[in-house]
Design an enzyme around this catalytic site. Structure first.
Site, PDB file in Angstrom:
ATOM      1  N   CYS A  29      18.641  42.454   9.016  1.00  0.00           N
ATOM      2  CA  CYS A  29      18.309  43.774   8.471  1.00  0.00           C
ATOM      3  C   CYS A  29      17.855  43.677   7.012  1.00  0.00           C
ATOM      4  O   CYS A  29      18.665  43.448   6.125  1.00  0.00           O
ATOM      5  CB  CYS A  29      19.542  44.677   8.609  1.00  0.00           C
ATOM      6  N   CYS A  32      19.496  46.064   4.546  1.00  0.00           N
ATOM      7  CA  CYS A  32      20.878  45.641   4.282  1.00  0.00           C
ATOM      8  C   CYS A  32      20.919  44.654   3.118  1.00  0.00           C
ATOM      9  O   CYS A  32      21.802  44.736   2.258  1.00  0.00           O
ATOM     10  CB  CYS A  32      21.491  44.985   5.517  1.00  0.00           C
TER      11      CYS A  32
END
Length: 109
Positions: A29, A32
């Site tokens: 991600c 993230c």
């Protein structure tokens, strides 16, 4: 990173002593990876007022399911064993700071 096995102690029990910020993330991600250093910096700036833990949703899908994580990064603030606030997405530093200020104000109230 914490696992489902350590979540009860690291988050639920610990949140009775200090607010615990849980960062639900995954290695693949991109947002993230942008959010993580912002969270770390903002928590560190507050000198022990918070505990920051990370949950890899790929390794602990049961925790993601239990806490209704439908998008990542997903950040949840735990206080006294319960989620008291949350946000989804890679927010800018000022917004993350405001989020933590709100949690800190709840503790002080």
């Amino acid at each position: 990173d914490i696992s489902a096995e350590s979540f009860e102690t690291a988050v639920i029990e610990r949140s009775h002593e200090v607010p615990v910020i849980v960062d639900f993330w995954a290695p693949w991600c991109g947002p993230c990876h942008r959010l993580a250093p912002v969270l770390e910096q903002e928590v560190e700036r507050r000198g022990g007022a918070f505990e920051l833990v990370k949950v890899n949703v790929d390794d602990s899908p049961e925790l993601a399911s239990r806490y209704a994580v439908s998008g990542i990064p997903s950040v949840k603030a735990f206080l006294d064993g319960a989620v008291v606030d949350q946000f989804v997405g890679a927010l800018p530093p000022a917004t993350v700071s405001g989020f933590l200020d709100t949690i800190q104000n709840r503790v002080a109230a």
